[in-house]
Design a protein around this motif. Structure first.
Motif, mmCIF file in Angstrom:
data_model
loop_
_atom_site.group_PDB
_atom_site.id
_atom_site.type_symbol
_atom_site.label_atom_id
_atom_site.label_comp_id
_atom_site.label_asym_id
_atom_site.label_seq_id
_atom_site.Cartn_x
_atom_site.Cartn_y
_atom_site.Cartn_z
ATOM 1 N N PHE A 91 0.801 -1.218 0.000
ATOM 2 C CA PHE A 91 0.000 0.000 0.000
ATOM 3 C C PHE A 91 0.838 1.275 0.000
ATOM 4 C CE2 PHE A 91 -2.505 -3.478 1.639
ATOM 5 C CZ PHE A 91 -3.677 -3.355 0.902
ATOM 6 N N SER A 92 2.150 1.129 0.087
ATOM 7 C CA SER A 92 3.025 2.301 -0.020
ATOM 8 C C SER A 92 2.965 2.913 -1.411
ATOM 9 C CB SER A 92 4.469 1.925 0.317
ATOM 10 O OG SER A 92 4.976 0.969 -0.601
ATOM 11 N N ILE A 93 2.385 2.193 -2.372
ATOM 12 C CA ILE A 93 2.243 2.740 -3.721
ATOM 13 C C ILE A 93 1.325 3.961 -3.725
ATOM 14 C CG2 ILE A 93 0.223 1.370 -4.408
ATOM 15 C CD1 ILE A 93 1.531 1.080 -7.184
ATOM 16 N N TRP A 94 0.502 4.076 -2.676
ATOM 17 C CA TRP A 94 -0.366 5.254 -2.607
ATOM 18 C C TRP A 94 0.427 6.550 -2.450
ATOM 19 C CZ3 TRP A 94 -4.894 5.615 -4.468
ATOM 20 C CH2 TRP A 94 -5.789 4.534 -4.437
ATOM 21 N N THR A 95 1.639 6.470 -1.919
ATOM 22 C CA THR A 95 2.434 7.695 -1.757
ATOM 23 C C THR A 95 2.701 8.386 -3.085
ATOM 24 O OG1 THR A 95 3.469 6.889 0.281
ATOM 25 C CG2 THR A 95 4.598 8.663 -0.906
ATOM 26 N N PRO A 96 3.285 7.704 -4.094
ATOM 27 C CA PRO A 96 3.478 8.396 -5.379
ATOM 28 C C PRO A 96 2.168 8.759 -6.064
ATOM 29 C CG PRO A 96 4.059 6.072 -5.570
ATOM 30 C CD PRO A 96 3.895 6.354 -4.110
ATOM 31 N N LEU A 111 -1.915 15.401 -6.194
ATOM 32 C CA LEU A 111 -1.795 16.763 -5.669
ATOM 33 C C LEU A 111 -1.067 17.660 -6.667
ATOM 34 C CD1 LEU A 111 -2.102 18.824 -3.406
ATOM 35 C CD2 LEU A 111 0.004 17.918 -2.385
ATOM 36 N N ALA A 112 0.034 17.155 -7.219
ATOM 37 C CA ALA A 112 0.791 17.938 -8.201
ATOM 38 C C ALA A 112 -0.046 18.193 -9.447
ATOM 39 C CB ALA A 112 2.081 17.202 -8.566
ATOM 40 N N TYR A 113 -0.806 17.188 -9.865
ATOM 41 C CA TYR A 113 -1.674 17.344 -11.034
ATOM 42 C C TYR A 113 -2.726 18.420 -10.801
ATOM 43 C CZ TYR A 113 -5.765 16.568 -13.932
ATOM 44 O OH TYR A 113 -6.860 16.772 -14.740
ATOM 45 N N ALA A 114 -3.336 18.426 -9.609
ATOM 46 C CA ALA A 114 -4.379 19.398 -9.299
ATOM 47 C C ALA A 114 -3.848 20.823 -9.404
ATOM 48 C CB ALA A 114 -4.943 19.140 -7.902
ATOM 49 N N VAL A 115 -2.619 21.026 -8.944
ATOM 50 C CA VAL A 115 -2.006 22.351 -9.027
ATOM 51 C C VAL A 115 -1.631 22.676 -10.472
ATOM 52 C CG1 VAL A 115 -0.037 23.760 -8.315
ATOM 53 C CG2 VAL A 115 -1.146 22.228 -6.653
ATOM 54 N N TRP A 116 -1.026 21.726 -11.149
ATOM 55 C CA TRP A 116 -0.545 21.912 -12.525
ATOM 56 C C TRP A 116 -1.683 22.228 -13.487
ATOM 57 C CZ3 TRP A 116 -1.465 18.749 -16.880
ATOM 58 C CH2 TRP A 116 -0.636 18.978 -17.980
ATOM 59 N N GLN A 117 -2.791 21.463 -13.377
ATOM 60 C CA GLN A 117 -3.894 21.672 -14.310
ATOM 61 C C GLN A 117 -4.620 22.998 -14.076
ATOM 62 O OE1 GLN A 117 -7.604 21.442 -13.632
ATOM 63 N NE2 GLN A 117 -6.989 21.803 -11.495
#
Length: 278
Positions: free
Chosen positions: A66-71, A77-83
């Motif tokens: 479940f550590s895959i949720w980190t990336p 979050l980065a996408y929300a800002v970028w878009q």
């Protein structure tokens, strides 16, 4: 000599509404995540009576999976800002997938909140809807080439990982709901059923490779989940050598399928094969 306005699309009202909606969806997703990790709620593995714990079923991935949720969460979050930047909000890929991205964030938070209530079958409905949403989103990305590195990383990379992991998680979620409902086929038959479920996940990986052009992000996330199912069954309870081997084989099949269709994409004009994406 004048520059054509068509080369610089204008920000429309629809673009403005969509980018705000994506940010709002991301905020909701963060709130849901805080519940899921136990900051303001019960951790997922402890919710729903433990039905979703790493040792609850033969198809549950081991905890570290479940550590895959980190990336994925960092990417969202980065996408929300970028878009939200005007120059990115008018991109064709953002316009065609923005609402689906927002829906995926809302559905992810909804799944976490539903499991808090112990509604295991409702969680199945939500995660299936999430998988279908992500599948549609990534398929649309396949029909429109990435224009920049950020585009490729934040769209192809983030949502590719998201789709791959959710595909495996859906199989695990359905199995958890069945076990929680009292379905027990017996020791031997349970293992046969678990191998079948893992094989279905591998089949989905092959289908994604064919339909989406061998996307490595999707394949890597699926192989990650399948490999951790194997680790869980070979090294923890409930033990099942058959399921563990099936997990390893399935992970390799998914990666081989991605390699097969990634390398075989010719430089044609077919939309589904023109993108050399993550």
């Amino acid at each position: 000599m004048t520059t054509s306005a068509s080369t610089h699309p204008e920000l429309t009202t629809a673009d403005q509404v969509r980018r705000v909606a994506v940010i709002a969806a991301e905020v909701f997703c963060v709130v849901g995540t805080l519940f899921g990790i136990g900051v303001i709620g019960t951790r997922v593995e402890e919710s729903s009576g433990g039905a979703l714990a790493a040792t609850a079923t033969l198809v549950a991935p081991a905890g570290p999976a479940f550590s895959i949720w980190t990336p994925i969460y960092v990417g969202l979050l980065a996408y929300a800002v970028w878009q939200a930047l005007p120059v990115n909000a008018v991109r064709a890929r953002v316009r065609s997938t923005g609402w689906l991205a927002a829906a995926s964030m809302v559905l992810n938070a909804a799944w976490l909140l539903v499991t808090q209530q112990g509604w295991i079958w409702a969680s199945v409905v939500v995660i299936v809807a999430l998988a279908l949403t992500l599948g549609t989103l990534v398929e649309r990305l396949t029909h429109e080439p990435a224009g920049t590195t950020w585009d490729r990383v934040l769209l192809d990379g983030t949502f590719g990982l998201y789709l791959g992991w959710v595909a495996v998680a859906t199989c695990a979620n359905v199995t958890a709901a069945l076990v929680d409902s009292g379905v027990d086929l017996g020791a031997a038959a349970n293992q046969v059923a678990a191998v079948a479920v893992v094989a279905v996940a591998a089949g989905l990986g092959v289908l994604f490779a064919r339909r989406l052009g061998g996307r490595w992000a999707v394949a890597a996330a699926m192989a990650w989940g399948l490999a951790w199912i194997a680790v869980g069954r070979l090294g923890d309870e409930p033990r099942s050598v058959a399921t563990g081997i099936a997990g390893i084989v399935s992970a390799l099949v998914v990666l081989a399928a991605a390699q097969r269709w990634h390398e075989s994409r010719p430089g044609t004009r077919q939309p589904s094969r023109s993108l050399r994406a993550v």
